[in-house]
Design a protein around this motif. Structure first.
Motif, PDB file in Angstrom:
ATOM      1  N   UNK A   1      -2.724   4.467  -2.724  1.00  0.00           N
ATOM      2  CA  UNK A   1      -2.603   3.618  -3.908  1.00  0.00           C
ATOM      3  C   UNK A   1      -2.269   2.194  -3.482  1.00  0.00           C
ATOM      4  N   UNK A   2      -2.642   1.248  -4.341  1.00  0.00           N
ATOM      5  CA  UNK A   2      -2.280  -0.148  -4.097  1.00  0.00           C
ATOM      6  C   UNK A   2      -1.432  -0.637  -5.269  1.00  0.00           C
ATOM      7  N   UNK A   3      -0.365  -1.379  -4.949  1.00  0.00           N
ATOM      8  CA  UNK A   3       0.587  -1.856  -5.950  1.00  0.00           C
ATOM      9  C   UNK A   3       0.648  -3.381  -5.887  1.00  0.00           C
ATOM     10  N   UNK A   4       0.403  -4.024  -7.019  1.00  0.00           N
ATOM     11  CA  UNK A   4       0.364  -5.479  -7.089  1.00  0.00           C
ATOM     12  C   UNK A   4       1.347  -5.991  -8.130  1.00  0.00           C
ATOM     13  N   UNK A   5       2.264  -6.847  -7.678  1.00  0.00           N
ATOM     14  CA  UNK A   5       3.190  -7.463  -8.628  1.00  0.00           C
ATOM     15  C   UNK A   5       2.471  -8.513  -9.465  1.00  0.00           C
ATOM     16  N   UNK A   6       2.807  -8.516 -10.761  1.00  0.00           N
ATOM     17  CA  UNK A   6       2.263  -9.491 -11.703  1.00  0.00           C
ATOM     18  C   UNK A   6       3.428 -10.360 -12.161  1.00  0.00           C
TER      19      UNK A   6
ATOM     20  N   UNK B   1       0.838  -1.181   0.000  1.00  0.00           N
ATOM     21  CA  UNK B   1       0.000   0.000   0.000  1.00  0.00           C
ATOM     22  C   UNK B   1       0.884   1.246   0.000  1.00  0.00           C
ATOM     23  N   UNK B   2       0.441   2.295  -0.676  1.00  0.00           N
ATOM     24  CA  UNK B   2       1.158   3.560  -0.652  1.00  0.00           C
ATOM     25  C   UNK B   2       0.254   4.663  -0.126  1.00  0.00           C
ATOM     26  N   UNK B   3       0.788   5.490   0.765  1.00  0.00           N
ATOM     27  CA  UNK B   3       0.035   6.643   1.248  1.00  0.00           C
ATOM     28  C   UNK B   3       0.905   7.880   1.079  1.00  0.00           C
TER      29      UNK B   3
END
Length: 340
Positions: free
Chosen positions: A116-121, A90-92
């Motif tokens: 924001x939310x960051x998801x590795x693919x 998560x990013x704030x």
């Protein structure tokens, strides 16, 4: 028309445009050093650190105005839950923007909080989505304004004007949303792209008694491309491009900056770059990075017809960005090319 009258008329035109038209948003030539105003999905999108703090300052039109336009921003963002979530985090963050037009007749203050939310693919790509919500205020001092009916052909000496302003201060809630995608197939190559929409809620901003939708801020669309490429043990280059459109106005900035390593592990680096804003200006940039604190300075040299008024002197811009790791994670591997 004498030179001083030309400058006065130019100043008047700029202020009237800001008051009567859909004013364009604040912007920086060093858009890459203002990540949260470019795209809220950039919140916590820090491939080579856990957190960052930054400040930007832009001084514009000093050649044609007695008191130039001054824009300042302060921002900070950080990654959270990186150790709790196996393939994401998560990013704030938050950003404060302040803008003073000329002698202070038009002032803007904006405060945003973003997430924001960051998801590795897989192991070589990352997808991010984020939004921010903020409070914005614009205020004017009518005593410092001059209008066309106060111009007698030579000077603005007529003290009476027919222009009537119903408000001298307006405030509203503002919402932005965006997405990013990053691809890093190997340790020396990093590519990412993003798209965001600003003023999603189309807030109303007018100093006049306008009961229609004419005072609503049009949505602004921003897209960018970015790459970080390690050429050798001494050089990392960063080509990028930025495109923005709002109402009938567009802006395209393309260019490249690079870091030259002065030490074995990258504690000291020289920074230089060159950017071009289509149809408007060229902006060379120089800087220095010391222990993850980067200082950069750029100058917009006007290439458009406006150079007849400002003698090619557009805007100066200064940026400082500090990146760092949390104490317990000093050895975390970065996603983009580095010197360490």
């Amino acid at each position: 028309m004498k030179g001083k009258n030309k400058i006065s008329l130019f100043t008047l035109t700029g202020l009237l445009f800001a008051l009567t038209m859909h004013a364009q948003d604040l912007h920086f030539s060093q858009f890459f050093n203002s990540p949260l105003t470019t795209n809220p999905a950039n919140t916590g999108f820090i491939p080579d650190a856990d957190y960052r703090l930054g400040a930007n300052y832009r001084n514009q039109w000093s050649a044609v105005m007695t008191v130039p336009y001054k824009t300042t921003s302060i921002f900070g963002d950080a990654q959270l839950l990186r150790d709790k979530l196996e393939t994401g985090w998560l990013g704030i963050g938050g950003v404060l923007l302040s803008d003073v037009a000329g002698s202070g007749s038009l002032r803007s203050t904006k405060i945003y909080g973003s997430i924001a939310y960051h998801q590795q693919l897989g192991s070589s790509s990352l997808l991010s989505a984020g939004f921010n919500i903020g409070w914005a205020n614009k205020r004017i001092d009518p005593s410092k304004l001059k209008f066309p009916d106060q111009f007698d052909g030579k000077f603005f000496d007529n003290p009476v004007t027919a222009v009537s302003l119903n408000n001298t201060s307006v405030s509203y809630m503002d919402v932005q949303a965006g997405m990013n995608y990053a691809y890093f197939p190997q340790e020396n190559v990093y590519i990412n792209a993003g798209y965001s929409i600003h003023h999603v809620n189309r807030p109303k901003e007018t100093f006049f008694d306008d009961q229609t939708n004419a005072g609503r801020i049009p949505m602004r669309h921003i897209g960018f491309l970015n790459a970080i490429l390690k050429v050798n043990e001494r050089v990392i280059i960063n080509p990028n491009a930025y495109f923005s459109t709002q109402s009938k106005a567009t802006e395209l900035v393309v260019g490249l900056n690079g870091n030259y390593n002065l030490t074995e592990t990258g504690e000291k680096q020289l920074v230089a770059g060159l950017y071009y804003r289509l149809g408007d200006a060229i902006a060379p940039m120089v800087g220095f990075e010391l222990n993850n604190i980067k200082f950069t300075f750029s100058y917009d040299a006007t290439l458009s017809s406006l150079n007849k008024f400002n003698n090619y002197r557009g805007a100066s811009e200064f940026s400082i960005v500090k990146k760092g790791f949390y104490p317990q994670r000093q050895n975390r591997q970065t996603m983009c090319p580095t010197f360490y």
